[in-house]
Design an enzyme around this catalytic site. Structure first.
Site, short mmCIF file in Angstrom:
data_model
loop_
_atom_site.label_atom_id
_atom_site.label_comp_id
_atom_site.label_asym_id
_atom_site.label_seq_id
_atom_site.Cartn_x
_atom_site.Cartn_y
_atom_site.Cartn_z
N ALA A 1 25.63 5.14 -15.91
CA ALA A 1 26.45 6.03 -15.08
C ALA A 1 27.22 6.97 -16.00
O ALA A 1 27.22 6.78 -17.21
CB ALA A 1 27.43 5.21 -14.25
N LYS A 2 27.81 7.97 -15.44
CA LYS A 2 28.67 8.86 -16.22
C LYS A 2 29.58 9.59 -15.26
O LYS A 2 29.25 9.78 -14.10
CB LYS A 2 27.82 9.89 -16.98
CG LYS A 2 28.55 10.54 -18.13
CD LYS A 2 28.52 9.64 -19.33
CE LYS A 2 28.94 10.31 -20.60
NZ LYS A 2 28.48 9.53 -21.77
#
Ligand code: GLU
Length: 410
Positions: A101-102
């Site tokens: 994720a980011k």
């Protein structure tokens, strides 16, 4: 080319070798969830500022999603999407039990006061607290964020969900952070540079290194390499680049930067050159450890180094990557080269869940072990298939994520 297209291209080059059908490719490429929120805060002067924040959750087939939060004026959905996918492949190739994720906020944190920064962070957590946590998605620092911000994130998240420091990593050591997390990405770059050199049959003392970026990653990489007898001849930050053919005294540069507000402006122990000149220096090893997209078709022909370690995420444009490969340049890709950070984030999470604290030596030893194992596997895969280290790393990562996806049932 957009950042997400570049990541996709690297993925597709490797997916060809894994025999993925089109439907599976589509499934693995698409993010599971993309969230965009409005972060409205009151500035110190009473005005209201409206910022945009993102969290992209790319894949969770191998475990909870993991990835940093970036506060930078260039942050947009496409960049976050690309970085989220990179985290999936990074965690998979290093074999951490995580997906990717980011997130980030489009803001220049240097233009905010300390109090404003805290308000922005807490407001962002208010908007996304229900989609992250210790068993779903665990944020961490990235460009423009640091351990203090992680501390605010934990504190704000716990107001909703109760005590659970494993909800975020990269926290201060006084606040359930791991020893050695801050140095981990740079140290990992150093460890891997050493391993790579060994495979190429070269010696550190005959290896001149130019490092672009003297932030958290570049700084610790420079320190490690200098101590390991490499000849660090150039370093740089936003103020420009600094070159000394006989080797820079990295300890002095570190001391200087830390005493000058983390800036090398006015550092006189080396010749001042431009960041563009740094890229083309006559060195054996180049380490881009700042922004993405710095090596492009415009400057690829200036590069004289024959080893590149991607300390930053996505520093090489795919067209430039192809040319460098044709020229026989050895490139250790971002998803391996800078994986030290997320690896120690994993150690932090494990310690938080077990309520048991490790010492610095244990962290360093286990980091060395995890990165060495990943590096050896990538090297082997590249040799077996006669492909670049990047393609080999993606092949391993895609194979693992694919297998996990199939095992869980779609
Ligand atoms: N932001 C870092 C990266 O790009 C670290 C992520 C983490 O520790 O979760 O790998």
């Amino acid at each position: 080319m957009k950042a997400s297209e570049a990541t996709q291209l690297y993925f597709e080059n490797a997916a060809d070798k894994v025999d993925l059908d089109d439907r599976m490719m589509k499934l693995l490429l698409a993010a599971k969830r993309e969230v965009q929120v409005q972060v409205a805060v009151e500035l110190d002067n009473g005005e209201i500022e409206t910022l945009v924040g993102y969290r992209v959750q790319h894949d969770n087939s191998r475990g909870p999603m993991k990835g940093g939060l970036r506060f930078h004026p260039d942050v947009d959905l496409d960049e976050v999407r690309s970085l989220a996918a990179l985290m999936t492949w990074k965690c998979a190739v290093v074999n951490l039990p995580y997906g990717g994720a980011k997130g980030g906020i489009c803001v220049d944190p240097k233009k905010l006061s300390h109090k404003e920064l805290e308000r922005v962070t807490r407001k962002f957590v208010d908007q996304i607290h229900d989609i992250f946590g210790p068993h779903t998605d665990i944020p961490a620092p990235d460009m423009g964020t640091n351990h203090e911000i992680m501390s605010w994130i934990r504190n704000q998240w716990e107001k909703y969900h109760g005590f659970n420091p494993a909800c975020v990593t990269g926290k201060p050591v006084e606040h359930y952070g791991a020893e050695g997390r801050e140095e981990a990405t740079g140290r990992g770059v150093g460890i891997l540079a050493f391993k790579l050199l060994g495979r190429l049959g070269r010696k550190p003392k005959d290896t001149r290194v130019a490092i672009q970026g003297f932030g958290n990653v570049g700084m610790h990489a420079a320190k490690f390499l200098h101590e390991a007898d490499f000849k660090v001849v150039a370093i740089s930050d936003v103020s420009g680049a600094y070159y000394r053919p006989e080797g820079i005294d990295v300890a002095k540069a570190l001391h200087y930067s830390l005493n000058h507000g983390r800036s090398l402006t006015g550092f006189e122990e080396a010749e001042r050159i431009s960041n563009t000149e740094l890229i083309g220096l006559n060195v054996e090893m180049l380490i881009p450890a700042a922004l993405g997209g710095v090596i492009t078709m415009d400057n690829v022909n200036q590069i004289r180094a024959n080893i590149i370690l991607e300390g930053a995420n996505g520093p090489i444009h795919p067209d430039a990557d192809r040319i460098l490969n044709e020229r026989g340049v050895t490139i250790l890709p971002d998803i391996v080269a800078n994986a030290g950070g997320v690896t120690v984030s994993y150690f932090e999470w494990v310690q938080n869940l077990q309520h048991y604290k490790w010492g610095l030596n244990r962290v360093r030893q286990e980091l060395d072990h995890v990165l060495t194992q990943a590096f050896d596997q990538v090297w082997q895969e590249a040799n077996d298939r006669q492909v670049s280290l990047r393609t080999a790393a993606y092949v391993i990562a895609i194979r693992r994520v694919h297998r996990a996806t199939v095992l869980a049932g779609i």
